[in-house]
Design a protein around this motif. Sequence first.
Motif, PDB file in Angstrom:
ATOM      1  N   HIS A  19     -19.388  -3.058   2.528  1.00 40.68           N
ATOM      2  CA  HIS A  19     -18.261  -2.585   3.334  1.00 40.68           C
ATOM      3  C   HIS A  19     -17.185  -1.987   2.433  1.00 40.68           C
ATOM      4  O   HIS A  19     -17.020  -2.375   1.274  1.00 40.68           O
ATOM      5  CB  HIS A  19     -17.663  -3.736   4.149  1.00 40.68           C
ATOM      6  CG  HIS A  19     -18.622  -4.320   5.139  1.00 40.68           C
ATOM      7  ND1 HIS A  19     -19.060  -5.621   5.069  1.00 40.68           N
ATOM      8  CD2 HIS A  19     -19.237  -3.776   6.215  1.00 40.68           C
ATOM      9  CE1 HIS A  19     -19.896  -5.857   6.073  1.00 40.68           C
ATOM     10  NE2 HIS A  19     -20.023  -4.756   6.778  1.00 40.68           N
ATOM     11  N   ARG A  20     -16.401  -1.094   3.013  1.00 38.25           N
ATOM     12  CA  ARG A  20     -15.397  -0.365   2.240  1.00 38.25           C
ATOM     13  C   ARG A  20     -14.382  -1.280   1.570  1.00 38.25           C
ATOM     14  O   ARG A  20     -14.022  -1.085   0.410  1.00 38.25           O
ATOM     15  CB  ARG A  20     -14.678   0.638   3.146  1.00 38.25           C
ATOM     16  CG  ARG A  20     -15.557   1.796   3.579  1.00 38.25           C
ATOM     17  CD  ARG A  20     -14.877   2.658   4.617  1.00 38.25           C
ATOM     18  NE  ARG A  20     -15.657   3.861   4.895  1.00 38.25           N
ATOM     19  CZ  ARG A  20     -15.306   4.775   5.792  1.00 38.25           C
ATOM     20  NH1 ARG A  20     -14.189   4.615   6.500  1.00 38.25           N
ATOM     21  NH2 ARG A  20     -16.054   5.841   5.985  1.00 38.25           N
ATOM     22  N   ASP A  21     -13.896  -2.269   2.302  1.00 38.41           N
ATOM     23  CA  ASP A  21     -12.887  -3.146   1.721  1.00 38.41           C
ATOM     24  C   ASP A  21     -13.451  -3.972   0.568  1.00 38.41           C
ATOM     25  O   ASP A  21     -12.759  -4.247  -0.413  1.00 38.41           O
ATOM     26  CB  ASP A  21     -12.249  -4.041   2.788  1.00 38.41           C
ATOM     27  CG  ASP A  21     -13.260  -4.890   3.552  1.00 38.41           C
ATOM     28  OD1 ASP A  21     -14.470  -4.629   3.440  1.00 38.41           O
ATOM     29  OD2 ASP A  21     -12.827  -5.816   4.272  1.00 38.41           O
ATOM     30  N   TYR A  22     -14.727  -4.339   0.667  1.00 42.41           N
ATOM     31  CA  TYR A  22     -15.364  -5.100  -0.404  1.00 42.41           C
ATOM     32  C   TYR A  22     -15.498  -4.253  -1.666  1.00 42.41           C
ATOM     33  O   TYR A  22     -15.172  -4.698  -2.773  1.00 42.41           O
ATOM     34  CB  TYR A  22     -16.740  -5.580   0.052  1.00 42.41           C
ATOM     35  CG  TYR A  22     -17.475  -6.408  -0.976  1.00 42.41           C
ATOM     36  CD1 TYR A  22     -17.267  -7.784  -1.070  1.00 42.41           C
ATOM     37  CD2 TYR A  22     -18.374  -5.816  -1.862  1.00 42.41           C
ATOM     38  CE1 TYR A  22     -17.938  -8.549  -2.016  1.00 42.41           C
ATOM     39  CE2 TYR A  22     -19.046  -6.569  -2.811  1.00 42.41           C
ATOM     40  CZ  TYR A  22     -18.824  -7.929  -2.881  1.00 42.41           C
ATOM     41  OH  TYR A  22     -19.481  -8.675  -3.839  1.00 42.41           O
ATOM     42  N   ASN A  52     -11.807  -3.961   9.313  1.00 46.12           N
ATOM     43  CA  ASN A  52     -12.478  -2.953   8.494  1.00 46.12           C
ATOM     44  C   ASN A  52     -13.356  -2.075   9.371  1.00 46.12           C
ATOM     45  O   ASN A  52     -14.190  -2.575  10.126  1.00 46.12           O
ATOM     46  CB  ASN A  52     -13.337  -3.646   7.420  1.00 46.12           C
ATOM     47  CG  ASN A  52     -13.972  -2.663   6.459  1.00 46.12           C
ATOM     48  OD1 ASN A  52     -13.283  -2.000   5.695  1.00 46.12           O
ATOM     49  ND2 ASN A  52     -15.292  -2.557   6.505  1.00 46.12           N
ATOM     50  N   LYS A 112      -3.492  -3.943   9.608  1.00 48.49           N
ATOM     51  CA  LYS A 112      -4.864  -3.701   9.158  1.00 48.49           C
ATOM     52  C   LYS A 112      -5.035  -2.211   8.797  1.00 48.49           C
ATOM     53  O   LYS A 112      -5.285  -1.365   9.655  1.00 48.49           O
ATOM     54  CB  LYS A 112      -5.853  -4.148  10.228  1.00 48.49           C
ATOM     55  CG  LYS A 112      -5.836  -5.664  10.422  1.00 48.49           C
ATOM     56  CD  LYS A 112      -6.816  -6.111  11.487  1.00 48.49           C
ATOM     57  CE  LYS A 112      -6.898  -7.627  11.523  1.00 48.49           C
ATOM     58  NZ  LYS A 112      -5.630  -8.281  11.867  1.00 48.49           N
ATOM     59  N   TYR A 117       0.808  -1.219   0.000  1.00 49.68           N
ATOM     60  CA  TYR A 117       0.000   0.000   0.000  1.00 49.68           C
ATOM     61  C   TYR A 117       0.845   1.276   0.000  1.00 49.68           C
ATOM     62  O   TYR A 117       0.308   2.379  -0.080  1.00 49.68           O
ATOM     63  CB  TYR A 117      -0.907   0.045   1.238  1.00 49.68           C
ATOM     64  CG  TYR A 117      -2.037  -0.945   1.251  1.00 49.68           C
ATOM     65  CD1 TYR A 117      -2.392  -1.678   0.121  1.00 49.68           C
ATOM     66  CD2 TYR A 117      -2.769  -1.161   2.420  1.00 49.68           C
ATOM     67  CE1 TYR A 117      -3.435  -2.587   0.149  1.00 49.68           C
ATOM     68  CE2 TYR A 117      -3.819  -2.064   2.464  1.00 49.68           C
ATOM     69  CZ  TYR A 117      -4.144  -2.782   1.332  1.00 49.68           C
ATOM     70  OH  TYR A 117      -5.182  -3.664   1.363  1.00 49.68           O
ATOM     71  N   HIS A 139      -9.959   3.196   1.355  1.00 47.14           N
ATOM     72  CA  HIS A 139     -11.315   3.677   1.078  1.00 47.14           C
ATOM     73  C   HIS A 139     -11.556   3.668  -0.423  1.00 47.14           C
ATOM     74  O   HIS A 139     -10.689   4.074  -1.200  1.00 47.14           O
ATOM     75  CB  HIS A 139     -11.475   5.094   1.636  1.00 47.14           C
ATOM     76  CG  HIS A 139     -12.900   5.540   1.774  1.00 47.14           C
ATOM     77  ND1 HIS A 139     -13.702   5.801   0.687  1.00 47.14           N
ATOM     78  CD2 HIS A 139     -13.660   5.782   2.869  1.00 47.14           C
ATOM     79  CE1 HIS A 139     -14.901   6.181   1.116  1.00 47.14           C
ATOM     80  NE2 HIS A 139     -14.902   6.173   2.434  1.00 47.14           N
ATOM     81  N   GLN A 162      -7.012   0.453   6.218  1.00 44.78           N
ATOM     82  CA  GLN A 162      -8.201   0.552   5.373  1.00 44.78           C
ATOM     83  C   GLN A 162      -7.937   1.403   4.137  1.00 44.78           C
ATOM     84  O   GLN A 162      -7.470   2.536   4.232  1.00 44.78           O
ATOM     85  CB  GLN A 162      -9.356   1.167   6.154  1.00 44.78           C
ATOM     86  CG  GLN A 162     -10.667   1.189   5.364  1.00 44.78           C
ATOM     87  CD  GLN A 162     -11.825   1.689   6.194  1.00 44.78           C
ATOM     88  OE1 GLN A 162     -11.928   2.876   6.462  1.00 44.78           O
ATOM     89  NE2 GLN A 162     -12.698   0.789   6.619  1.00 44.78           N
ATOM     90  N   THR A 207     -13.793  -1.609  -2.475  1.00 48.74           N
ATOM     91  CA  THR A 207     -12.442  -1.365  -2.998  1.00 48.74           C
ATOM     92  C   THR A 207     -11.962  -2.548  -3.831  1.00 48.74           C
ATOM     93  O   THR A 207     -11.420  -2.380  -4.933  1.00 48.74           O
ATOM     94  CB  THR A 207     -11.464  -1.106  -1.843  1.00 48.74           C
ATOM     95  OG1 THR A 207     -11.833   0.107  -1.175  1.00 48.74           O
ATOM     96  CG2 THR A 207     -10.034  -0.970  -2.356  1.00 48.74           C
ATOM     97  N   GLY A 208     -12.170  -3.756  -3.315  1.00 46.83           N
ATOM     98  CA  GLY A 208     -11.753  -4.956  -4.036  1.00 46.83           C
ATOM     99  C   GLY A 208     -12.432  -5.077  -5.384  1.00 46.83           C
ATOM    100  O   GLY A 208     -11.791  -5.431  -6.392  1.00 46.83           O
TER     101      GLY A 208
END
Length: 582
Positions: A290-293, A433, A243, A212, A247, A245, A295-296
């Motif tokens: 959710h944000r991570d979902y 998350n 961990k 990242y 966005h 995040q 983003t993915g």
Amino acid sequence: MAQVIVVGGGLAGLSAAHTLLERGANVLLLDKQGFMGGNSTKATSGINGAGTQSQQALGILDNVKTFFEDTKKSARDLARDDLIRVLTGRSGDAVNWLQDRFGLDLSKVSRLGGHSQPRTHRGDAQFPGMVITYAQMERLEDLAVSNPDRVKIVKKARVTKLVKDESGAVIGVEYVHGGNTETAHGPVILATGGYAADFTENSLLKKYRPEYFNLPTTNGDHCTGDGQKLAISIGASGIDLEKVQVHPTGLVDPKDPDAKVKFLAAEALRGVGGLLLDSKGQRFVDELQHRDYVTGKMWENKNHPIRLVLNGRASKDIEWHCKHYVGRGLMKRFDSGEALAKEFGVAPEVLKKTFEDYNQSVRTKKDPFGKKFFQGEWSFNDIFHVAMMTPVLHYTMGGLEIDPESRVLDTNGKPIPGLFAAGEVAGGVHGANRLGGSSLLGCVVFGRVSGDSAAAYLLQAASAAVQKAGGRLSALSGQLGSGAAPAPAAESTPASAAGAGKAPGGEYTMEEVAKHNKKDDVWVVVNGQVLDVTNFLPDHPGGEKAILLYAGRDATEEFNMLHDPKVIPRYAPDAVIGKVKA
């Protein structure tokens, strides 16, 4: 009572300071920046709360149990239940406290991604993070003027060391201010924020999430993990440091698409019904996941750029945000579906089908991407607000390990006496998350918890001192009563209290103002006043770019959208050099 040292002037530190004052303790607040507020002022969606006065007034049937379950699910079962219980259990009281004590309007309640009930609170105008933080900041600075024996604020003070006694208890800090190293004594609350802009040589980001490291960020350059590093160096335990995040919706500036620091598109824009469309004009994800979902799914989709699109109803519901983003050149308005299709470079029929398919999901509640909550159907004959999106580093869930009383734990799981943490510097609260709207909440809740705990710690220390001295009142000299806290060698006073700024002098034409439009020479006009803001650039909480966008121009409309008129005389009186010549 003796002083507690609060390190960090964002919402967590401010909430801790106000709680300490309510409990009778004195406060020394040390802030690394020249202007307090931190990332808290940038929060754009709101603050979560379950069972609040605002929810009750709107007939929203929410409760702590549901909020706990939503948070635990978002955290992927990787957060600590005891900390989630504190966050969610005290959430309603935190929102009510802000409304009752600071007179804030938090009457609007919306549903963000991952929430099963509407519980994210904001008011009618301005970014909620800015409104909430400024209210506390201004109250504390007023107290520093009216009651300097109780409150001292030192800005541009960088803490370099936590001081311990022979028993291992934290008894103060060393900090650098004005080129001098000073020492202050008292228990310490760390509220220094996260490390999502930690691009330094000893970067926590690079150590724990190197993949990242080159992503853009929404964080100010002060977010370099200072509190985490200071505490870990004396034996504190770090938790969940990997961990981080990302966005999904950072705003891409068409004029500077590769900018390292990006402005966040409020999650509320999707909460009011905004859709994410790829370059072919098609949906590809449940916008409220959710944000991570999300983003993915953006990374999986190869049809870039990704755009966030709001229809007329959504634009009206969050009108202030749209106007602000358009003013900054980050969002465009289109008056028809045909114009929108031209922006995408697709045939109008493509967007018509996207809208028709979505309307079918609204009617049947069966969405191919799993969306469950809708804000009505879309029409091709409407107005639209559109912005390009990119994933951005946003929040660090990891940090210092704390207990439910905000005490920092050592590597053996025991509290380090005299050391507390609140806000993003603390880990274990959000797991893998964080839910949208819980950053401000974490600051207020654990700011208040740390303030309560530090005040209790002071009282216990004073009681122990009495017993050790055999009850002699002299043992309490300088610790109890109305005596002043130890004064730092150099302190900062709010500009309004300093009394003297430059008296507005000359008159300048707009043509002359326009010549001062470079980073090393920046003038702007606000409400008829000419300001030289060159020296204020590094301290602006919204970043340099927010000012440079209006260099040599009249920034009145944008300024008044964001700020109360008293901001200039309070924080930047010396910037006023004259007025605009008629």
